[in-house]
Design a protein around this motif. Sequence first.
Motif, PDB file in Angstrom:
ATOM      1  N   VAL A 162      53.058 -12.860  -2.820  1.00 15.59           N
ATOM      2  CA  VAL A 162      54.477 -12.952  -3.187  1.00 15.59           C
ATOM      3  C   VAL A 162      54.687 -14.148  -4.113  1.00 15.59           C
ATOM      4  CG1 VAL A 162      56.796 -13.362  -2.296  1.00 15.59           C
ATOM      5  CG2 VAL A 162      55.262 -11.795  -1.092  1.00 15.59           C
ATOM      6  N   ASP A 167      58.721 -13.218 -12.001  1.00 18.75           N
ATOM      7  CA  ASP A 167      60.090 -12.753 -11.876  1.00 18.75           C
ATOM      8  C   ASP A 167      60.146 -11.326 -12.432  1.00 18.75           C
ATOM      9  OD1 ASP A 167      62.745 -12.809 -11.261  1.00 18.75           O
ATOM     10  OD2 ASP A 167      63.345 -13.849 -13.089  1.00 18.75           O
ATOM     11  N   ARG A 188      60.616  -8.422  -7.069  1.00 20.06           N
ATOM     12  CA  ARG A 188      61.143  -9.783  -7.114  1.00 20.06           C
ATOM     13  C   ARG A 188      62.202  -9.883  -8.202  1.00 20.06           C
ATOM     14  NH1 ARG A 188      57.629 -15.052  -6.467  1.00 20.06           N
ATOM     15  NH2 ARG A 188      59.355 -16.508  -6.354  1.00 20.06           N
ATOM     16  N   LEU A 193      63.610 -11.160  -2.862  1.00 15.49           N
ATOM     17  CA  LEU A 193      62.630 -10.085  -2.744  1.00 15.49           C
ATOM     18  C   LEU A 193      63.299  -8.885  -2.097  1.00 15.49           C
ATOM     19  CD1 LEU A 193      59.447 -11.889  -1.480  1.00 15.49           C
ATOM     20  CD2 LEU A 193      59.633 -10.519  -3.552  1.00 15.49           C
TER      21      LEU A 193
END
Length: 213
Positions: A162, A167, A188, A193
């Motif tokens: 993650v 982005d 994301r 998220l």
Amino acid sequence: MTSYQAEREQMVANQIAARGISDKKVLEAMRNVPRHLFVPEEAHRYAYADSPVRIGSGQTISQPYIVALMTALLQVESQHRVLDVGTGSGYQAAILAEIATKVYSIERHAALAEEAESRLESLGYENVSVHVGDGTRGLAQYAPFDRIVVAAAAPKVPKALVEQLADSGRLVIPVGERFSQHLEVWERTGGELIKHSGIPVVFVPLVGENGWG
Ligand code: SAH
């Protein structure tokens, strides 16, 4: 030697397009990559069957539909840098390399990684690099990634993956129990998220620091 072109066309028509995958880039990639060259020679004639195939070291190359589905869910674009966790045979990496600008693939079994690397090189995939290591930790030195795909099942989404997602990035990963999981899609947007859970699947375990111990 047969090129299995007809088998590949049938695989795409009957197993992939017929089940609702319409992304042209994905279908084209599945038509282009010679899947039989990613399985042991004695399994060449099973390579286009509607099932996974054993590739050695206790591992399998996923069923064609699952590879196509994961690639479609990722929404890969030509400018993307993609992280592929669980190189295995290198087949998923080759499919991604047909679409994206660069693919980083990581495998914990050195023997599989070496074999996949030389296979991809001999097939002319110059935009794939294969790394040996624990993919639950991602590949920090090349992060962030626009897309991350994981071909082994995790008890939960590894934090490092993650963190290494760009982005607007997307992550596709099977998450759940040891023998049954759901294909999860994480997106994301800024600091947030968003999870979209998908279909039930069964993958080999993701073994590592942030996987199955
Ligand atoms: N994408 C592969 C399928 C591989 S099966 C293909 O197209 O052929 C899953 C792979 O994940 C196995 O090769 C297994 O060794 C690998 N794996 C499991 N845990 C891992 C980890 N922590 N890091 C990297 N690879 C891992």
